[in-house]
Design a protein around this motif. Structure first.
Motif, short mmCIF file in Angstrom:
data_model
loop_
_atom_site.label_atom_id
_atom_site.label_comp_id
_atom_site.label_asym_id
_atom_site.label_seq_id
_atom_site.Cartn_x
_atom_site.Cartn_y
_atom_site.Cartn_z
N ILE A 113 -16.02 -85.36 70.24
CA ILE A 113 -14.74 -85.60 69.57
C ILE A 113 -13.59 -85.50 70.57
O ILE A 113 -12.74 -86.39 70.64
CB ILE A 113 -14.55 -84.63 68.39
N VAL A 114 -13.59 -84.43 71.36
CA VAL A 114 -12.54 -84.28 72.38
C VAL A 114 -12.61 -85.44 73.37
O VAL A 114 -11.59 -86.05 73.71
CB VAL A 114 -12.67 -82.92 73.10
N ASP A 115 -13.82 -85.77 73.79
CA ASP A 115 -13.99 -86.86 74.76
C ASP A 115 -13.45 -88.18 74.24
O ASP A 115 -12.71 -88.88 74.94
CB ASP A 115 -15.46 -87.01 75.14
N VAL A 116 -13.82 -88.56 73.03
CA VAL A 116 -13.40 -89.87 72.53
C VAL A 116 -11.89 -89.94 72.38
O VAL A 116 -11.27 -90.97 72.68
CB VAL A 116 -14.14 -90.26 71.22
N ILE A 117 -11.25 -88.85 71.97
CA ILE A 117 -9.80 -88.86 71.84
C ILE A 117 -9.13 -88.94 73.21
O ILE A 117 -8.22 -89.75 73.42
CB ILE A 117 -9.31 -87.63 71.04
N VAL A 118 -9.60 -88.14 74.15
CA VAL A 118 -9.01 -88.13 75.49
C VAL A 118 -9.26 -89.46 76.21
O VAL A 118 -8.33 -90.05 76.79
CB VAL A 118 -9.52 -86.94 76.32
N GLU A 119 -10.50 -89.94 76.15
CA GLU A 119 -10.78 -91.22 76.82
C GLU A 119 -9.96 -92.35 76.23
O GLU A 119 -9.41 -93.17 76.97
CB GLU A 119 -12.27 -91.56 76.76
N MET A 120 -9.88 -92.44 74.92
CA MET A 120 -9.11 -93.52 74.31
C MET A 120 -7.63 -93.41 74.66
O MET A 120 -6.95 -94.42 74.86
CB MET A 120 -9.30 -93.54 72.78
N ALA A 121 -7.12 -92.18 74.79
CA ALA A 121 -5.73 -92.00 75.22
C ALA A 121 -5.54 -92.54 76.64
O ALA A 121 -4.54 -93.22 76.93
CB ALA A 121 -5.34 -90.52 75.15
N ILE A 122 -6.50 -92.25 77.52
CA ILE A 122 -6.42 -92.76 78.90
C ILE A 122 -6.45 -94.29 78.89
O ILE A 122 -5.62 -94.93 79.54
CB ILE A 122 -7.59 -92.20 79.74
N TYR A 123 -7.39 -94.87 78.16
CA TYR A 123 -7.49 -96.33 78.13
C TYR A 123 -6.27 -96.95 77.47
O TYR A 123 -5.81 -98.02 77.89
CB TYR A 123 -8.78 -96.78 77.44
N GLY A 124 -5.72 -96.28 76.47
CA GLY A 124 -4.48 -96.76 75.86
C GLY A 124 -3.33 -96.77 76.85
O GLY A 124 -2.54 -97.71 76.88
N ALA A 125 -3.24 -95.71 77.66
CA ALA A 125 -2.19 -95.66 78.68
C ALA A 125 -2.34 -96.80 79.68
O ALA A 125 -1.34 -97.43 80.08
CB ALA A 125 -2.23 -94.31 79.40
N VAL A 126 -3.57 -97.09 80.06
CA VAL A 126 -3.82 -98.21 80.99
C VAL A 126 -3.40 -99.53 80.36
O VAL A 126 -2.69 -100.33 80.97
CB VAL A 126 -5.31 -98.25 81.43
N VAL A 127 -3.83 -99.75 79.12
CA VAL A 127 -3.45 -100.99 78.42
C VAL A 127 -1.94 -101.07 78.28
O VAL A 127 -1.33 -102.11 78.53
CB VAL A 127 -4.16 -101.08 77.05
N GLY A 128 -1.31 -99.97 77.91
CA GLY A 128 0.15 -99.96 77.78
C GLY A 128 0.87 -100.23 79.08
O GLY A 128 1.93 -100.86 79.10
N LEU A 129 0.30 -99.77 80.17
CA LEU A 129 0.89 -100.00 81.49
C LEU A 129 0.77 -101.46 81.91
O LEU A 129 1.69 -102.03 82.48
CB LEU A 129 0.20 -99.10 82.52
N VAL A 130 -0.37 -102.07 81.61
CA VAL A 130 -0.63 -103.44 82.06
C VAL A 130 -0.07 -104.50 81.13
O VAL A 130 0.48 -105.50 81.57
CB VAL A 130 -2.16 -103.66 82.26
N TYR A 131 -0.19 -104.28 79.82
CA TYR A 131 0.26 -105.29 78.86
C TYR A 131 1.77 -105.43 78.90
O TYR A 131 2.51 -104.46 78.89
CB TYR A 131 -0.18 -104.94 77.44
N ARG A 132 2.22 -106.66 78.94
CA ARG A 132 3.66 -106.94 78.86
C ARG A 132 3.83 -108.15 77.94
O ARG A 132 3.29 -109.20 78.22
CB ARG A 132 4.23 -107.25 80.23
N PRO A 133 4.58 -107.97 76.87
CA PRO A 133 4.79 -109.11 75.97
C PRO A 133 5.67 -110.17 76.62
O PRO A 133 6.30 -109.92 77.64
CB PRO A 133 5.49 -108.48 74.75
#
Length: 138
Positions: A113-133
């Motif tokens: 549970i901790v892993d999936v939340i932390v990992e998804m937060a990391i991947y979300g940060a990466v997507v948020g950093l790269v994605y630009r509308p």
């Protein structure tokens, strides 16, 4: 929606996943997995290529969902928030049921549970950093 940026964000997150996932599963959770070895498929029977391909497809869906819900905020922060929401969703729908149907300890379930939340937060940060509308950030 900028589909090129969605694809770039998905690929960037997947590349980060290629480093983070082995670190978590082969190092951080290694002792817990060793205690539950009877539950898992033998290494020789694991189809890692299928898993990696499924993860890549999942990251395209993840980045697409981020882009659809993008609210114009700072990319990394918005991505972290998005990743935590996805992690909570996965924990509730998948990890909890893995604990229900598989003979694993509460310690392993909690770690998942901790892993999936932390990992998804990391991947979300990466997507948020790269994605630009289109038109850049507001």
């Amino acid at each position: 929606m900028n589909f090129g940026r969605v694809a770039a964000a998905a690929l960037a997150a997947w590349v980060v996943y290629l480093g983070v996932s082995p670190l978590v599963n082969n190092v951080l959770l290694a002792d817990l997995y060793a205690q539950h070895a009877r539950v898992f498929r033998p290494q020789a029977e694991m189809n890692v290529a299928f898993g990696l391909a499924a993860a890549l497809a999942g990251f395209f869906v993840f980045a697409y969902a981020y882009a659809k819900g993008y609210e114009g905020g700072a990319g990394v922060v918005e991505g972290l928030r998005f990743g935590v929401v996805v992690g909570l969703l996965l924990a509730a729908f998948s990890v909890a049921w893995n604990y229900v149907v598989l003979p694993v300890s509460g310690a392993l379930a909690a770690a998942w549970i901790v892993d999936v939340i932390v990992e998804m937060a990391i991947y979300g940060a990466v997507v948020g950093l790269v994605y630009r509308p289109r038109g850049g950030r507001k």
